[in-house]
Design a protein around this motif. Sequence first.
Motif, PDB file in Angstrom:
ATOM      1  N   VAL A 299      -7.607 -10.898  -0.113  1.00 31.75           N
ATOM      2  CA  VAL A 299      -8.168  -9.714   0.324  1.00 31.75           C
ATOM      3  C   VAL A 299      -7.232  -8.965   1.412  1.00 31.75           C
ATOM      4  O   VAL A 299      -7.029  -7.867   1.480  1.00 31.75           O
ATOM      5  CB  VAL A 299      -9.553  -9.914   0.601  1.00 31.75           C
ATOM      6  CG1 VAL A 299     -10.394  -8.597   1.293  1.00 31.75           C
ATOM      7  CG2 VAL A 299     -10.260 -10.150  -0.621  1.00 31.75           C
ATOM      8  N   ARG A 300      -6.638  -9.950   2.212  1.00 30.64           N
ATOM      9  CA  ARG A 300      -5.984  -9.572   3.405  1.00 30.64           C
ATOM     10  C   ARG A 300      -4.463  -9.255   3.211  1.00 30.64           C
ATOM     11  O   ARG A 300      -4.018  -8.341   4.004  1.00 30.64           O
ATOM     12  CB  ARG A 300      -6.261 -10.643   4.769  1.00 30.64           C
ATOM     13  CG  ARG A 300      -7.783 -10.579   5.084  1.00 30.64           C
ATOM     14  CD  ARG A 300      -7.681 -11.694   6.422  1.00 30.64           C
ATOM     15  NE  ARG A 300      -9.022 -11.800   7.054  1.00 30.64           N
ATOM     16  CZ  ARG A 300      -9.356 -12.522   8.076  1.00 30.64           C
ATOM     17  NH1 ARG A 300      -8.258 -13.105   8.670  1.00 30.64           N
ATOM     18  NH2 ARG A 300     -10.462 -12.383   8.727  1.00 30.64           N
ATOM     19  N   HIS A 301      -4.018  -9.966   2.338  1.00 34.20           N
ATOM     20  CA  HIS A 301      -2.730  -9.958   2.051  1.00 34.20           C
ATOM     21  C   HIS A 301      -2.332 -10.052   0.557  1.00 34.20           C
ATOM     22  O   HIS A 301      -1.758 -10.801   0.151  1.00 34.20           O
ATOM     23  CB  HIS A 301      -1.946 -11.253   2.923  1.00 34.20           C
ATOM     24  CG  HIS A 301      -2.274 -11.499   4.130  1.00 34.20           C
ATOM     25  ND1 HIS A 301      -1.836 -10.614   5.177  1.00 34.20           N
ATOM     26  CD2 HIS A 301      -2.837 -12.438   4.858  1.00 34.20           C
ATOM     27  CE1 HIS A 301      -2.171 -11.018   6.217  1.00 34.20           C
ATOM     28  NE2 HIS A 301      -3.083 -12.040   6.181  1.00 34.20           N
ATOM     29  N   PRO A 302      -2.695  -8.860  -0.213  1.00 36.35           N
ATOM     30  CA  PRO A 302      -2.602  -8.776  -1.562  1.00 36.35           C
ATOM     31  C   PRO A 302      -0.871  -9.062  -2.089  1.00 36.35           C
ATOM     32  O   PRO A 302      -1.058  -9.723  -3.037  1.00 36.35           O
ATOM     33  CB  PRO A 302      -3.264  -7.332  -1.727  1.00 36.35           C
ATOM     34  CG  PRO A 302      -3.140  -6.916  -0.931  1.00 36.35           C
ATOM     35  CD  PRO A 302      -3.223  -7.799   0.328  1.00 36.35           C
ATOM     36  N   ASP A 303      -0.233  -8.082  -1.250  1.00 36.07           N
ATOM     37  CA  ASP A 303       1.308  -8.291  -2.018  1.00 36.07           C
ATOM     38  C   ASP A 303       1.763  -9.755  -1.811  1.00 36.07           C
ATOM     39  O   ASP A 303       2.530 -10.086  -2.409  1.00 36.07           O
ATOM     40  CB  ASP A 303       2.009  -7.237  -0.954  1.00 36.07           C
ATOM     41  CG  ASP A 303       1.516  -5.575  -1.065  1.00 36.07           C
ATOM     42  OD1 ASP A 303       0.819  -5.487  -2.314  1.00 36.07           O
ATOM     43  OD2 ASP A 303       1.884  -4.918  -0.371  1.00 36.07           O
ATOM     44  N   GLU A 304       1.581 -10.165  -0.435  1.00 37.65           N
ATOM     45  CA  GLU A 304       1.991 -11.655  -0.440  1.00 37.65           C
ATOM     46  C   GLU A 304       1.406 -12.546  -1.507  1.00 37.65           C
ATOM     47  O   GLU A 304       2.211 -13.427  -1.946  1.00 37.65           O
ATOM     48  CB  GLU A 304       1.847 -12.122   0.841  1.00 37.65           C
ATOM     49  CG  GLU A 304       2.428 -13.654   1.065  1.00 37.65           C
ATOM     50  CD  GLU A 304       2.071 -14.072   2.638  1.00 37.65           C
ATOM     51  OE1 GLU A 304       2.184 -15.164   2.898  1.00 37.65           O
ATOM     52  OE2 GLU A 304       1.329 -13.638   3.441  1.00 37.65           O
ATOM     53  N   ALA A 305       0.223 -12.695  -1.844  1.00 39.74           N
ATOM     54  CA  ALA A 305      -0.398 -13.382  -2.747  1.00 39.74           C
ATOM     55  C   ALA A 305       0.076 -12.978  -4.173  1.00 39.74           C
ATOM     56  O   ALA A 305       0.405 -14.183  -4.907  1.00 39.74           O
ATOM     57  CB  ALA A 305      -1.794 -13.082  -2.780  1.00 39.74           C
ATOM     58  N   ARG A 306       0.303 -11.793  -4.547  1.00 46.37           N
ATOM     59  CA  ARG A 306       0.625 -11.346  -5.892  1.00 46.37           C
ATOM     60  C   ARG A 306       2.015 -11.876  -6.041  1.00 46.37           C
ATOM     61  O   ARG A 306       2.419 -11.924  -7.314  1.00 46.37           O
ATOM     62  CB  ARG A 306       0.680 -10.024  -5.773  1.00 46.37           C
ATOM     63  CG  ARG A 306       0.758  -9.301  -7.243  1.00 46.37           C
ATOM     64  CD  ARG A 306       0.582  -7.737  -7.251  1.00 46.37           C
ATOM     65  NE  ARG A 306      -0.676  -7.465  -6.628  1.00 46.37           N
ATOM     66  CZ  ARG A 306      -0.734  -6.403  -5.554  1.00 46.37           C
ATOM     67  NH1 ARG A 306       0.386  -5.964  -5.162  1.00 46.37           N
ATOM     68  NH2 ARG A 306      -1.753  -6.140  -5.147  1.00 46.37           N
ATOM     69  N   GLU A 307       2.974 -12.375  -5.150  1.00 42.05           N
ATOM     70  CA  GLU A 307       4.208 -12.785  -5.276  1.00 42.05           C
ATOM     71  C   GLU A 307       4.307 -13.985  -5.983  1.00 42.05           C
ATOM     72  O   GLU A 307       5.160 -14.605  -6.549  1.00 42.05           O
ATOM     73  CB  GLU A 307       5.010 -12.976  -4.067  1.00 42.05           C
ATOM     74  CG  GLU A 307       5.640 -11.755  -3.268  1.00 42.05           C
ATOM     75  CD  GLU A 307       6.346 -10.944  -4.353  1.00 42.05           C
ATOM     76  OE1 GLU A 307       7.571 -11.597  -4.704  1.00 42.05           O
ATOM     77  OE2 GLU A 307       6.218  -9.869  -4.439  1.00 42.05           O
ATOM     78  N   SER A 308       2.904 -14.848  -5.977  1.00 41.87           N
ATOM     79  CA  SER A 308       3.068 -16.015  -6.926  1.00 41.87           C
ATOM     80  C   SER A 308       2.239 -16.113  -8.115  1.00 41.87           C
ATOM     81  O   SER A 308       2.252 -17.010  -8.704  1.00 41.87           O
ATOM     82  CB  SER A 308       2.027 -17.045  -5.795  1.00 41.87           C
ATOM     83  OG  SER A 308       2.429 -17.482  -4.544  1.00 41.87           O
ATOM     84  N   ILE A 309       2.129 -14.869  -8.395  1.00 42.40           N
ATOM     85  CA  ILE A 309       1.576 -14.685  -9.786  1.00 42.40           C
ATOM     86  C   ILE A 309       2.321 -13.859 -10.863  1.00 42.40           C
ATOM     87  O   ILE A 309       2.663 -12.698 -10.384  1.00 42.40           O
ATOM     88  CB  ILE A 309       0.167 -14.089  -9.812  1.00 42.40           C
ATOM     89  CG1 ILE A 309      -0.835 -14.976  -8.899  1.00 42.40           C
ATOM     90  CG2 ILE A 309      -0.283 -14.181 -10.937  1.00 42.40           C
ATOM     91  CD1 ILE A 309      -2.037 -14.512  -8.509  1.00 42.40           C
ATOM     92  N   ALA A 310       2.573 -14.100 -11.858  1.00 46.69           N
ATOM     93  CA  ALA A 310       3.151 -13.146 -12.906  1.00 46.69           C
ATOM     94  C   ALA A 310       2.141 -12.940 -13.849  1.00 46.69           C
ATOM     95  O   ALA A 310       1.247 -13.795 -14.318  1.00 46.69           O
ATOM     96  CB  ALA A 310       4.218 -13.760 -13.544  1.00 46.69           C
ATOM     97  N   VAL A 311       1.890 -11.568 -14.391  1.00 43.60           N
ATOM     98  CA  VAL A 311       0.990 -11.302 -15.062  1.00 43.60           C
ATOM     99  C   VAL A 311       1.056 -10.141 -16.160  1.00 43.60           C
ATOM    100  O   VAL A 311       1.999  -9.524 -16.031  1.00 43.60           O
ATOM    101  CB  VAL A 311      -0.233 -10.471 -14.415  1.00 43.60           C
ATOM    102  CG1 VAL A 311       0.265  -9.383 -13.504  1.00 43.60           C
ATOM    103  CG2 VAL A 311      -1.538 -10.225 -15.224  1.00 43.60           C
ATOM    104  N   VAL A 312       0.573 -10.476 -17.302  1.00 46.84           N
ATOM    105  CA  VAL A 312       0.923  -9.449 -18.614  1.00 46.84           C
ATOM    106  C   VAL A 312      -0.603  -9.100 -18.935  1.00 46.84           C
ATOM    107  O   VAL A 312      -1.443  -9.713 -19.340  1.00 46.84           O
ATOM    108  CB  VAL A 312       1.588 -10.129 -19.824  1.00 46.84           C
ATOM    109  CG1 VAL A 312       1.724  -9.114 -20.935  1.00 46.84           C
ATOM    110  CG2 VAL A 312       2.878 -10.604 -19.189  1.00 46.84           C
ATOM    111  N   PHE A 313      -0.840  -7.865 -18.785  1.00 49.64           N
ATOM    112  CA  PHE A 313      -2.025  -7.266 -19.088  1.00 49.64           C
ATOM    113  C   PHE A 313      -2.095  -6.783 -20.788  1.00 49.64           C
ATOM    114  O   PHE A 313      -0.739  -6.896 -21.400  1.00 49.64           O
ATOM    115  CB  PHE A 313      -2.564  -6.027 -18.395  1.00 49.64           C
ATOM    116  CG  PHE A 313      -3.079  -6.155 -17.202  1.00 49.64           C
ATOM    117  CD1 PHE A 313      -4.399  -6.852 -17.056  1.00 49.64           C
ATOM    118  CD2 PHE A 313      -2.408  -6.043 -15.910  1.00 49.64           C
ATOM    119  CE1 PHE A 313      -4.933  -7.154 -15.574  1.00 49.64           C
ATOM    120  CE2 PHE A 313      -2.958  -6.432 -14.656  1.00 49.64           C
ATOM    121  CZ  PHE A 313      -4.008  -6.908 -14.491  1.00 49.64           C
ATOM    122  N   GLU A 314      -3.372  -6.840 -21.347  1.00 48.73           N
ATOM    123  CA  GLU A 314      -3.333  -6.538 -22.748  1.00 48.73           C
ATOM    124  C   GLU A 314      -2.656  -5.181 -23.065  1.00 48.73           C
ATOM    125  O   GLU A 314      -2.785  -4.029 -22.330  1.00 48.73           O
ATOM    126  CB  GLU A 314      -4.962  -6.167 -23.171  1.00 48.73           C
ATOM    127  CG  GLU A 314      -4.924  -5.937 -24.620  1.00 48.73           C
ATOM    128  CD  GLU A 314      -6.532  -5.618 -24.907  1.00 48.73           C
ATOM    129  OE1 GLU A 314      -6.765  -5.059 -25.937  1.00 48.73           O
ATOM    130  OE2 GLU A 314      -7.480  -6.163 -24.004  1.00 48.73           O
TER     131      GLU A 314
END
Length: 241
Positions: free
Chosen positions: A67-82
Amino acid sequence: MIAVQDVNKIYPPNRQVLHNVSLELVEGDRLILLGPNGAGKTTLIRCIIGLTAPDSGSIYVNGVDVVRHPDEARESIAVVFEEADNSYSYLTVLENLLYFGLLNKWSRAEAKRRAERMMAVLNLTPYAERLTQTLSRGMKQKLAFAIALMKGAPFLFLDEPTLGLDVESQHHIRTMLTEENQWWKAVLITTHDIPFAHAVGNKFVFIQGGKIVWSGTKEHFSTPADLETHFLAAIRSNLSV
């Protein structure tokens, strides 16, 4: 670790799509998130990767407050949406993979090594010099998967990864998810494909009406039919949720 604790999300005017959702994703997990359409699966993923803010509760990705640092957290996740299309139509398959490898700060040699390995596993090598705009839907889906892996993130999220794929393409995706674990630490997958879920998953979460109605491990299900039966029973017993 990804830790989700008591997350709630309400869409205007007053539609609550997540109710006190809690789950964990740790190294070695291949967590399957099962639920009917509208159960809250995609909203939960969007909250975890910081695209949608929860109204209450907490989400941490490797200790980072999403919630506070979404960009930093997102660096650890690769995602493929439908039905995601994360490739450039005017580049070839190989050029797309190399571009995203370099964008994610791999050396050219490492980007090439990763690209060649993923193309081999996903049967994309014969299409390496093909422009992406000429690929079939199934090939584009596999390329989207490969591009996500070029990020080198420890967590991989896949939203309906086998939707619209032929049997051979599903086999390639399944093989990579169960055997090529050098590319990630843990995977979260949403799917309606019960045989695929049973083949790939080692942990399962059932969600209905925004609430988790059951969670457990693959030890509960010896066959895909067992998984389907247990899932349907859990969902039907919570139709009032």
